[in-house]
Design a protein around this motif. Structure first.
Motif, mmCIF file in Angstrom:
data_model
loop_
_atom_site.group_PDB
_atom_site.id
_atom_site.type_symbol
_atom_site.label_atom_id
_atom_site.label_comp_id
_atom_site.label_asym_id
_atom_site.label_seq_id
_atom_site.Cartn_x
_atom_site.Cartn_y
_atom_site.Cartn_z
ATOM 1 N N THR A 171 0.845 -1.203 0.000
ATOM 2 C CA THR A 171 0.000 0.000 0.000
ATOM 3 C C THR A 171 0.877 1.248 0.000
ATOM 4 N N GLN B 38 3.521 3.760 -2.644
ATOM 5 C CA GLN B 38 3.251 4.661 -3.784
ATOM 6 C C GLN B 38 2.404 3.958 -4.846
ATOM 7 N N VAL B 39 2.877 2.778 -5.261
ATOM 8 C CA VAL B 39 2.194 2.078 -6.365
ATOM 9 C C VAL B 39 0.876 1.467 -5.886
ATOM 10 N N SER C 219 3.165 -4.624 5.108
ATOM 11 C CA SER C 219 3.996 -5.448 6.001
ATOM 12 C C SER C 219 3.511 -5.373 7.447
ATOM 13 N N ARG C 220 2.542 -4.447 7.725
ATOM 14 C CA ARG C 220 2.110 -4.264 9.123
ATOM 15 C C ARG C 220 0.666 -4.619 9.381
ATOM 16 N N THR D 36 4.600 -4.674 -3.894
ATOM 17 C CA THR D 36 5.649 -4.567 -2.882
ATOM 18 C C THR D 36 7.003 -4.666 -3.591
ATOM 19 N N LYS E 25 9.801 -6.727 -9.227
ATOM 20 C CA LYS E 25 10.668 -7.379 -10.231
ATOM 21 C C LYS E 25 11.294 -8.661 -9.722
ATOM 22 N N GLY F 31 8.747 9.511 -5.692
ATOM 23 C CA GLY F 31 8.272 8.127 -5.888
ATOM 24 C C GLY F 31 8.946 7.418 -7.043
ATOM 25 N N GLU G 101 13.326 3.046 -5.749
ATOM 26 C CA GLU G 101 12.858 1.904 -4.977
ATOM 27 C C GLU G 101 12.705 2.342 -3.519
ATOM 28 N N GLY H 173 7.258 6.115 -11.788
ATOM 29 C CA GLY H 173 6.138 6.936 -11.311
ATOM 30 C C GLY H 173 4.974 6.036 -10.964
HETATM 31 N N1 LIG Z 1 7.670 3.618 -8.013
HETATM 32 C C1 LIG Z 1 7.801 3.341 -9.310
HETATM 33 O O1 LIG Z 1 7.947 4.207 -10.169
HETATM 34 C C2 LIG Z 1 7.776 1.918 -9.745
HETATM 35 C C3 LIG Z 1 7.776 0.895 -8.837
HETATM 36 N N2 LIG Z 1 7.771 -0.394 -9.255
HETATM 37 C C4 LIG Z 1 7.793 -1.437 -8.258
HETATM 38 O O2 LIG Z 1 6.629 -1.344 -7.446
HETATM 39 C C5 LIG Z 1 6.894 -1.899 -6.179
HETATM 40 C C6 LIG Z 1 6.403 -0.956 -5.095
HETATM 41 O O3 LIG Z 1 7.092 0.263 -5.197
HETATM 42 P P1 LIG Z 1 6.634 1.525 -4.315
HETATM 43 O O4 LIG Z 1 5.157 1.556 -4.222
HETATM 44 O O5 LIG Z 1 7.344 2.671 -4.877
HETATM 45 O O6 LIG Z 1 7.249 1.121 -2.883
HETATM 46 P P2 LIG Z 1 6.758 1.619 -1.446
HETATM 47 O O7 LIG Z 1 7.908 1.460 -0.532
HETATM 48 O O8 LIG Z 1 6.091 2.935 -1.548
HETATM 49 O O9 LIG Z 1 5.647 0.526 -1.038
HETATM 50 C C7 LIG Z 1 5.982 -0.795 -0.761
HETATM 51 C C8 LIG Z 1 4.811 -1.431 -0.052
HETATM 52 O O10 LIG Z 1 5.081 -2.826 0.094
HETATM 53 C C9 LIG Z 1 4.663 -3.195 1.419
HETATM 54 N N3 LIG Z 1 5.315 -4.444 1.818
HETATM 55 C C10 LIG Z 1 6.615 -4.664 2.068
HETATM 56 N N4 LIG Z 1 6.802 -5.961 2.435
HETATM 57 C C11 LIG Z 1 5.573 -6.550 2.417
HETATM 58 C C12 LIG Z 1 5.100 -7.849 2.693
HETATM 59 N N5 LIG Z 1 5.934 -8.817 3.050
HETATM 60 N N6 LIG Z 1 3.775 -8.094 2.579
HETATM 61 C C13 LIG Z 1 2.920 -7.120 2.210
HETATM 62 N N7 LIG Z 1 3.309 -5.848 1.926
HETATM 63 C C14 LIG Z 1 4.626 -5.571 2.031
HETATM 64 C C15 LIG Z 1 5.064 -2.031 2.262
HETATM 65 O O11 LIG Z 1 4.427 -2.105 3.505
HETATM 66 P P3 LIG Z 1 4.803 -1.112 4.715
HETATM 67 O O12 LIG Z 1 4.213 0.201 4.364
HETATM 68 O O13 LIG Z 1 4.136 -1.772 5.873
HETATM 69 O O14 LIG Z 1 6.292 -1.140 4.785
HETATM 70 C C16 LIG Z 1 4.572 -0.880 1.371
HETATM 71 O O15 LIG Z 1 3.199 -0.678 1.583
HETATM 72 C C17 LIG Z 1 8.408 -2.162 -6.130
HETATM 73 O O16 LIG Z 1 8.655 -3.530 -6.386
HETATM 74 C C18 LIG Z 1 8.941 -1.331 -7.280
HETATM 75 O O17 LIG Z 1 10.108 -1.870 -7.870
HETATM 76 C C19 LIG Z 1 7.739 -0.742 -10.572
HETATM 77 C C20 LIG Z 1 7.711 0.218 -11.523
HETATM 78 C C21 LIG Z 1 7.776 1.626 -11.199
#
Ligand SMILES: NC(=O)C1=CN([C@@H]2O[C@H](COP(=O)(O)OP(=O)(O)OC[C@H]3O[C@@H](n4cnc5c(N)ncnc54)[C@H](OP(=O)(O)O)[C@@H]3O)[C@@H](O)[C@H]2O)C=CC1
Ligand SMILES: N[C@@H](CC=O)C(=O)O
Length: 343
Positions: free
Chosen positions: A12, A14-15, A39-40, A58, A82, A167, A170, A299
């Motif tokens: 939950t 950025q993406v 994760s929480r 994630t 990825k 955003g 990573e 983004g």
């Molecule tokens: N931002 C971009 O432009 C792009 C991103 N991506 C990919 O999108 C994915 C997310 O990126 P982004 O949104 O920027 O990252 P963020 O750090 O904003 O969000 C990551 C989310 O993953 C959650 N998370 C981590 N571990 C777990 C788990 N074990 N179970 C459930 N949820 C979990 C985190 O929870 P918590 O908040 O509790 O830590 C957080 O809500 C990445 O893999 C990234 O490579 C791909 C293309 C573009």
């Protein structure tokens, strides 16, 4: 009318938030989010196991390690993470095999180029009988943005903080700065091109100084300034030759590398602005002049849009299969009818 497809969303950030906002705006009765977790916390209308599509927004290895298991159960997976097809070859193969065995689909458009038609084009070329010889280009939106803005007036570390706040990076920006994110994308592209590239065969040139590499995630801010002097020297050296810095990935003839390159203005890979990715594909069909694809490569919004595209493609494929089943049933009835008429 068929029942709505239940969706579980992991992540939950950025993406993930952009995906939820897009699903809400889309407001289509064919899809329903039944489970969300980070994760929480977990929020559930239905158990995650009831989902027919899992969305992975994630950057978690633990979540990516479950992709093959979901697919094997017939659950479709749509991912921005990825670490499914961009980690070990064994994991990428397990995902492939699970899709073949169960018929479940794996939507990975968001993993490279944040949904630019890169994977789609490679797969379409292969499906049309083309042989892919190599890909080269800028695959990191955050690094493209950083080097487009880095002119020596503002410290590199300040720009890294801006890219993170926007955003583009990573969750841990060292994954971008170390070339690891680009390595994962190059693996995904090469594997989509039909090459079984082992993860450790990619040569990676990291930009991360040792002190920054060694810092705890919550303490990296203090160490970002260790980037400033080395990056300034690299910028000065590039300028002396009239070139600019670009972080480039290349895979050709079994050799794969990612790292910083100095490219002169007008070089085919040097165009673009902002977070633009720019990728040249060479194949039997495009042997002389490569096929070049360019556009925003990072983004939350474009990434979420790519994930929703994959979800809709799965929904439509399921509807198509249902329609084919009902046409088959009704044409069987019709043919019985025709038989009676003829008789
Ligand atoms: N931002 C971009 O432009 C792009 C991103 N991506 C990919 O999108 C994915 C997310 O990126 P982004 O949104 O920027 O990252 P963020 O750090 O904003 O969000 C990551 C989310 O993953 C959650 N998370 C981590 N571990 C777990 C788990 N074990 N179970 C459930 N949820 C979990 C985190 O929870 P918590 O908040 O509790 O830590 C957080 O809500 C990445 O893999 C990234 O490579 C791909 C293309 C573009
Ligand atoms: N951190 C990534 C985001 C998209 O994959 C990048 O910079 O390209």
């Amino acid at each position: 009318m068929s029942a709505p497809l239940p969706i579980a969303l992991y992540g939950t950030g950025q993406v993930g938030r952009a995906v939820l906002a897009r699903l809400e705006r889309f407001a289509d009765a064919s899809l329903v989010v039944v489970h969300v977790e980070n994760s929480r916390h977990e929020w559930s209308d239905l158990d995650a196991d009831a989902a027919q599509i899992v969305l992975d927004a994630t950057a978690s290895d633990t979540v990516a390690a479950r992709h093959a298991e979901w697919l094997a159960r017939g659950v479709h997976v749509v991912t921005a993470n990825k670490l499914g097809r961009g980690a070990s070859l064994a994991r990428a193969d397990a995902i492939e095999q699970a899709c073949i065995a169960s018929g479940a689909r794996y939507g990975d458009a968001a993993t490279v180029g944040a949904g630019l038609p890169l994977l789609r084009s490679l797969r379409a070329l292969r499906a049309g009988g083309d042989a892919i010889h190599g890909v080269a280009g800028v695959l990191s939106g955050s690094l493209a943005w950083l080097f487009a803005h880095f002119d020596g007036r503002v410290p590199f570390s300040t720009l890294v903080r801006e890219a993170r706040a926007a955003g583009y990076t990573e969750p841990d920006p060292r994954i971008d700065l170390s070339g690891e994110d680009v390595r994962r994308k190059l693996l995904i592209l090469a594997r989509a091109a039909g090459v079984a590239l082992e993860a450790d065969t990619v040569q990676v040139e990291s930009l991360v100084p040792d002190a920054l590499a060694a810092a705890d995630l919550d303490a990296i801010d203090e160490q970002l300034a260790t980037l400033d002097a080395p990056m300034q020297s690299l910028l000065d050296a590039a300028r002396e030759t009239g070139a600019r810095l670009h972080f480039v990935a290349r895979w050709h003839d079994g050799v794969a590398r990612v790292g910083l390159e100095t490219l002169v203005a007008g070089h085919p890979l040097a165009a673009g602005g902002g977070t633009d990715n720019r990728v040249a594909i060479r194949s039997a069909r495009y042997a002389g002049q490569p096929l070049v694809i360019q556009g925003p490569g990072a983004g939350a919004d474009v990434t979420a849009a790519a994930m929703l595209d994959d979800v809709l493609a799965i929904r439509d494929a399921l509807r198509g299969a249902q329609a084919i089943r009902s046409v088959a049933t009704s044409s069987k009835n019709a043919s019985i009818g025709w038989g009676r008429l003829i008789a």
